[in-house]
Scaffold this active site. Structure first.
Site, PDB file in Angstrom:
ATOM      1  N   SER A  30      47.235  24.986 100.397  1.00 48.20           N
ATOM      2  CA  SER A  30      48.009  24.355 100.362  1.00 48.20           C
ATOM      3  C   SER A  30      49.654  25.170 100.020  1.00 48.20           C
ATOM      4  O   SER A  30      50.500  24.890  99.524  1.00 48.20           O
ATOM      5  CB  SER A  30      47.992  23.451  99.032  1.00 48.20           C
ATOM      6  OG  SER A  30      48.060  24.195  97.930  1.00 48.20           O
ATOM      7  N   GLU A 255      51.379  17.819 107.551  1.00 51.55           N
ATOM      8  CA  GLU A 255      51.238  16.157 107.164  1.00 51.55           C
ATOM      9  C   GLU A 255      49.670  15.926 107.215  1.00 51.55           C
ATOM     10  O   GLU A 255      49.114  16.367 108.240  1.00 51.55           O
ATOM     11  CB  GLU A 255      51.492  15.713 108.855  1.00 51.55           C
ATOM     12  CG  GLU A 255      51.505  14.368 109.535  1.00 51.55           C
ATOM     13  CD  GLU A 255      51.521  13.953 110.406  1.00 51.55           C
ATOM     14  OE1 GLU A 255      51.487  12.941 110.473  1.00 51.55           O
ATOM     15  OE2 GLU A 255      52.142  14.285 111.289  1.00 51.55           O
ATOM     16  N   LYS A 271      57.073  10.964 111.209  1.00 48.98           N
ATOM     17  CA  LYS A 271      57.456  10.271 112.421  1.00 48.98           C
ATOM     18  C   LYS A 271      59.701  10.815 112.281  1.00 48.98           C
ATOM     19  O   LYS A 271      60.011   9.849 111.269  1.00 48.98           O
ATOM     20  CB  LYS A 271      57.070   8.874 113.046  1.00 48.98           C
ATOM     21  CG  LYS A 271      55.726   9.095 113.396  1.00 48.98           C
ATOM     22  CD  LYS A 271      55.735  10.310 114.433  1.00 48.98           C
ATOM     23  CE  LYS A 271      56.180  10.414 115.208  1.00 48.98           C
ATOM     24  NZ  LYS A 271      55.519  11.282 116.128  1.00 48.98           N
TER      25      LYS A 271
END
Length: 447
Positions: A30, A255, A271
């Site tokens: 992460s 993402e 997006k």
């Protein structure tokens, strides 16, 4: 089961460097932007799916000697649905043993379009590869703790601890100067966007995610050094590194795809993108411009709606929600619009892998409607996507599932290194702007 605490080391990739020499080592990183990181290696069994062969299951003993190899005439999702969870395992950590690996975009194409890639520039990598692991090294950035979690034999635990205690030689190779070749000419990229716009006008689709690829040849690449160098430049919350006998994947994804814990399902489509500026005032203006862009918000909401439909297949009736719509998230090179779709899994009818099965590949990298958009992608893109736009996945025995969207990634196979970038094309898209957006996304990787 046993747990051994280690001195806290914030960058988990440094500890992972003890294991990247072994094939089937898996890192979920992460970059300290989420609470947990973890990695594992030396699996008890592996599965590999190629386009023209059955699922291959290979089983190993504690010495990592192959003891059995089976060809499985079974769908990979059905195979993984046979996974048995352990109610005794704590759900306070993300991984307590289970499956780690990847599902490629090409797997999604095979399942949805019933065809494999026939591109002349195909990357002949497996459609999916996963290993089953009975231990993990875990970082908890909230508590500032690192530890080893074991559910294996005492002999294997001793072997793993010995690897950690081995002094590593500092034999990192200097990264070469890469000479990237675009596999799609700019003129072709621009003209293909116009063809997508024609499809939209004709009612075939209302968004198609169109991408391009860059390739370079390089021998004996130190792929972990490449991962770490890009991680320093662009830390992203859903990064990872995978090495198998066939390939190496270095992923720097912003993402998440499907995340499941306690039957709560979440997906986070990205997006809408705009470049960043080193000038704080200009950067704030760019961020505000993205937040108010009707075109980018439409692009995001189309895919958010698609994912609402995907999650509804496995959700309890009435549980699908959108807690977050078009929120700006900032990264080192770009700003993105991110939404959140959530649901509650109907556990009486469906498993965790069923959620992935009915949502894969992620709508943010296909467009909508999904099948027609994927047909257009197959028609227009010059190269196979391979792993790109697929997912890294972790399916844990404590009934947790974590996965990402494989974007901002390097794939290293047969001394060829590839990276990709693209974006969602909608009616308001301007071809030159879309081309420049793809360059902005990939610049942090290539240079």
């Amino acid at each position: 089961m046993s747990l051994i605490e280690l001195p806290y080391q914030a960058d988990i990739s440094e500890r992972f460097s003890h294991f990247n020499q072994f094939a089937w080592s898996m890192l979920f990183d992460s970059c300290q932007q989420e609470r947990f990181d973890w990695f594992s290696g030396l699996p008890t069994k592996t599965i590999t799916l190629n386009s023209d062969t059955p699922l291959l299951e290979q089983i190993y003993n504690d010495e990592q000697t192959l003891i059995q190899s089976n060809e499985i005439q079974q769908d990979i999702f059905d195979y993984l649905n046979g996974f048995e969870y352990q109610d005794t395992h704590p759900n306070t950590i993300p991984f307590t043993g289970g499956w780690l690996g990847y599902l490629s975009y090409d797997l999604g194409q095979q399942r949805i379009l019933n065809k494999t890639s026939n591109k002349t520039r195909a990357f002949n990598t497996p459609l999916a590869q996963l290993g089953f692991y009975d231990w993990a090294c875990i970082n908890d950035h909230q508590l500032k703790k690192s530890y080893l979690w074991f559910n294996c034999s005492e002999y294997k635990q001793f072997k793993i601890e010995s690897i950690f205690n081995t002094v590593k030689a500092n034999n990192k190779k200097q990264l070469p100067e890469f000479h990237w070749q675009a596999l799609t000419e700019k003129t072709d990229y621009i003209s293909n966007i116009q063809r997508i716009l024609d499809y939209i006008i004709n009612g075939d689709c209302y968004q198609t995610n169109y991408t391009q690829c860059w390739e370079t040849n390089t021998d004996n690449l130190d792929t972990l050094a490449l991962y770490q160098s890009r991680k320093r430049k662009c830390p992203t919350p859903f990064s990872g590194f995978i090495t198998t006998p066939e390939l190496t994947l270095s992923c720097h994804s912003p993402e998440a795809f499907i995340q499941i814990k306690d039957s709560q399902v979440n997906t986070f489509p990205i997006k809408g993108t705009i470049k960043r500026s080193t000038d704080p005032i200009e950067d704030a203006l760019l961020k505000s411009q993205l937040a108010s862009s009707e075109k980018d918000r439409a692009e995001n909401i189309m895919i958010t709606d698609l994912l609402r439909n995907d999650l509804s297949i496995t959700a309890k009736t009435g549980s699908v929600k959108c807690p977050e719509i078009c929120k700006v998230h900032s990264y080192s090179n770009v700003h993105h619009l991110v939404s959140q779709v959530s649901s509650v899994l109907d556990e009486k009818k469906f498993t965790l892998m069923d959620v992935v099965k009915h949502s894969f590949p992620g709508g943010s990298i296909t467009g909508a409607p999904k099948k027609r958009a994927m047909q257009i992608i197959d028609e227009l893109e010059d190269q196979s996507r391979s792993l790109y736009c697929g997912s890294m996945i972790a399916l844990s025995q404590n009934k947790q599932l974590h996965s990402n969207i494989l974007i901002r990634s390097f794939i290293y196979h047969n001394n060829q290194l590839r990276c990709y970038a693209g974006g969602g094309i909608v009616m308001e898209s301007i071809a030159e702007n879309e081309y420049q957006e793809s360059l902005s996304k990939v610049s942090i990787l290539k240079f």
